[in-house]
Motif scaffolding. Structure first.
Motif, PDB file in Angstrom:
ATOM      1  N   ASP A   1      -7.484  13.486  -2.362  1.00  0.00           N
ATOM      2  CA  ASP A   1      -6.494  13.133  -1.347  1.00  0.00           C
ATOM      3  C   ASP A   1      -7.174  12.761  -0.032  1.00  0.00           C
ATOM      4  O   ASP A   1      -6.780  11.814   0.651  1.00  0.00           O
ATOM      5  CB  ASP A   1      -5.527  14.297  -1.141  1.00  0.00           C
ATOM      6  CG  ASP A   1      -4.415  13.956  -0.168  1.00  0.00           C
ATOM      7  OD1 ASP A   1      -3.847  12.845  -0.258  1.00  0.00           O
ATOM      8  OD2 ASP A   1      -4.099  14.801   0.688  1.00  0.00           O
ATOM      9  N   MET A   2      -8.211  13.498   0.315  1.00  0.00           N
ATOM     10  CA  MET A   2      -8.919  13.254   1.568  1.00  0.00           C
ATOM     11  C   MET A   2      -9.570  11.874   1.585  1.00  0.00           C
ATOM     12  O   MET A   2      -9.692  11.237   2.639  1.00  0.00           O
ATOM     13  CB  MET A   2      -9.983  14.343   1.772  1.00  0.00           C
ATOM     14  CG  MET A   2     -10.615  14.374   3.140  1.00  0.00           C
ATOM     15  SD  MET A   2     -11.664  15.834   3.294  1.00  0.00           S
ATOM     16  CE  MET A   2     -10.481  17.157   3.042  1.00  0.00           C
ATOM     17  N   LEU A   3      -9.952  11.374   0.398  1.00  0.00           N
ATOM     18  CA  LEU A   3     -10.586  10.061   0.302  1.00  0.00           C
ATOM     19  C   LEU A   3      -9.564   8.937   0.111  1.00  0.00           C
ATOM     20  O   LEU A   3      -9.942   7.778  -0.063  1.00  0.00           O
ATOM     21  CB  LEU A   3     -11.594  10.054  -0.863  1.00  0.00           C
ATOM     22  CG  LEU A   3     -12.770  11.019  -0.729  1.00  0.00           C
ATOM     23  CD1 LEU A   3     -13.712  10.872  -1.910  1.00  0.00           C
ATOM     24  CD2 LEU A   3     -13.514  10.794   0.583  1.00  0.00           C
ATOM     25  N   GLY A   4      -8.284   9.296   0.119  1.00  0.00           N
ATOM     26  CA  GLY A   4      -7.241   8.291   0.004  1.00  0.00           C
ATOM     27  C   GLY A   4      -6.988   7.784  -1.395  1.00  0.00           C
ATOM     28  O   GLY A   4      -6.317   6.764  -1.587  1.00  0.00           O
ATOM     29  N   LEU A   5      -7.474   8.495  -2.427  1.00  0.00           N
ATOM     30  CA  LEU A   5      -7.328   8.029  -3.801  1.00  0.00           C
ATOM     31  C   LEU A   5      -6.011   8.432  -4.447  1.00  0.00           C
ATOM     32  O   LEU A   5      -5.771   8.102  -5.614  1.00  0.00           O
ATOM     33  CB  LEU A   5      -8.507   8.538  -4.643  1.00  0.00           C
ATOM     34  CG  LEU A   5      -9.885   8.062  -4.188  1.00  0.00           C
ATOM     35  CD1 LEU A   5     -10.962   8.593  -5.108  1.00  0.00           C
ATOM     36  CD2 LEU A   5      -9.933   6.547  -4.121  1.00  0.00           C
ATOM     37  N   CYS A   6      -5.166   9.146  -3.706  1.00  0.00           N
ATOM     38  CA  CYS A   6      -3.859   9.540  -4.239  1.00  0.00           C
ATOM     39  C   CYS A   6      -2.750   8.600  -3.763  1.00  0.00           C
ATOM     40  O   CYS A   6      -1.593   8.765  -4.140  1.00  0.00           O
ATOM     41  CB  CYS A   6      -3.522  10.980  -3.824  1.00  0.00           C
ATOM     42  SG  CYS A   6      -4.657  12.216  -4.475  1.00  0.00           S
ATOM     43  N   ASP A   7      -3.097   7.651  -2.906  1.00  0.00           N
ATOM     44  CA  ASP A   7      -2.110   6.746  -2.314  1.00  0.00           C
ATOM     45  C   ASP A   7      -2.353   5.316  -2.775  1.00  0.00           C
ATOM     46  O   ASP A   7      -3.466   4.963  -3.173  1.00  0.00           O
ATOM     47  CB  ASP A   7      -2.187   6.813  -0.782  1.00  0.00           C
ATOM     48  CG  ASP A   7      -1.924   8.214  -0.257  1.00  0.00           C
ATOM     49  OD1 ASP A   7      -0.934   8.816  -0.675  1.00  0.00           O
ATOM     50  OD2 ASP A   7      -2.736   8.694   0.567  1.00  0.00           O
ATOM     51  N   PRO A   8      -1.303   4.471  -2.731  1.00  0.00           N
ATOM     52  CA  PRO A   8      -1.447   3.071  -3.127  1.00  0.00           C
ATOM     53  C   PRO A   8      -2.570   2.400  -2.345  1.00  0.00           C
ATOM     54  O   PRO A   8      -2.756   2.704  -1.165  1.00  0.00           O
ATOM     55  CB  PRO A   8      -0.075   2.464  -2.780  1.00  0.00           C
ATOM     56  CG  PRO A   8       0.866   3.623  -2.840  1.00  0.00           C
ATOM     57  CD  PRO A   8       0.077   4.795  -2.328  1.00  0.00           C
ATOM     58  N   PRO A   9      -3.349   1.526  -2.983  1.00  0.00           N
ATOM     59  CA  PRO A   9      -3.124   0.999  -4.336  1.00  0.00           C
ATOM     60  C   PRO A   9      -3.661   1.875  -5.457  1.00  0.00           C
ATOM     61  O   PRO A   9      -3.591   1.510  -6.615  1.00  0.00           O
ATOM     62  CB  PRO A   9      -3.894  -0.324  -4.303  1.00  0.00           C
ATOM     63  CG  PRO A   9      -5.054  -0.029  -3.397  1.00  0.00           C
ATOM     64  CD  PRO A   9      -4.477   0.848  -2.302  1.00  0.00           C
TER      65      PRO A   9
END
Length: 223
Positions: A81-89
């Motif tokens: 989540d901290m690396l932004g891999l849970c959000d689009p795209p």
């Protein structure tokens, strides 16, 4: 008839990978340079958060063995989540079953291996990063053959993976019939710096794959 055999029983070592899936480890130092290339910088917020996750995990480890479920909650999920891999795209798809069919015939027919991937980063049904959440006592080296077997289910190449048991982190690259491994990053040898390095490598591989599969579409990754 296609027989179903659990990956955990059929693929146990590197020899099984070569004999049953035709995948062999290469010693070519130029095969997997991506994890050693110039890596993206981490923000101050990411650095602080990752150091906190490292200390949190080691605190849990000091008091008790960290189970797979606990590992996902206290470390892997917030890490992604901290690396932004849970959000689009990007998307995280968990508890995913993947079937891998070998190229050899047996008396009972072709063999299909089946197993569970604990966390899978997906972009338009393309595997970006495979994360094998194992118990802290489970060696990452023992998990590599199974991770590569899972990764073999995709037709895209190259494809990258990350095998971890919480304190050890090892990257994999598969291309064609070959695979290569990064160094092992261990929290116990560097409680903070190694998780930062893992995050940088992971961000780099994700962006690299994004650009590859979206070449010409005009899309850009987050971060």
């Amino acid at each position: 008839m296609v027989a179903l055999t659990a990956i955990t029983r059929a693929i146990l070592n590197f020899r099984d990978l070569e004999e049953k899936l035709g995948r062999r480890r290469t010693e070519n130092p130029h095969f997997f340079p991506e994890w050693q290339m110039s890596l993206p910088e981490l923000s101050a917020t990411e650095t602080t958060g990752l150091n906190r996750l490292s200390q949190r995990y080691l605190t849990y480890l000091e008091t008790n063995e960290v189970s797979e479920g606990t590992l996902n909650i206290i470390l892997l999920a917030p890490f992604l989540d901290m690396l932004g891999l849970c959000d689009p795209p990007y998307r995280i798809r968990g508890e995913t079953w993947v079937e891998v069919q070998t190229q050899i015939d047996t008396e009972g027919g072709k063999i299909t291996l089946e197993g569970r991937i604990d966390a899978l980063t997906v972009l338009d049904n393309f595997w970006l990063v495979v994360i094998e959440g194992k118990r802290s006592s489970f060696s990452v080296l023992r998990a590599i053959p199974q991770a590569i077997a899972y990764m073999s289910a995709t037709q895209y190449h190259p494809i990258f993976g990350l095998v971890t048991n919480g304190y050890d982190y090892l990257f994999i690259k598969c291309a064609g019939s070959e695979f290569g491994l990064s160094h092992n990053f261990s929290l116990l040898s560097d409680a903070t710096g190694n998780l930062l390095r893992v995050a940088q490598v992971l961000k780099h591989l994700v962006r690299l794959n994004f650009r590859t599969i979206n070449n010409g579409k005009g899309l850009t990754p987050n971060g």
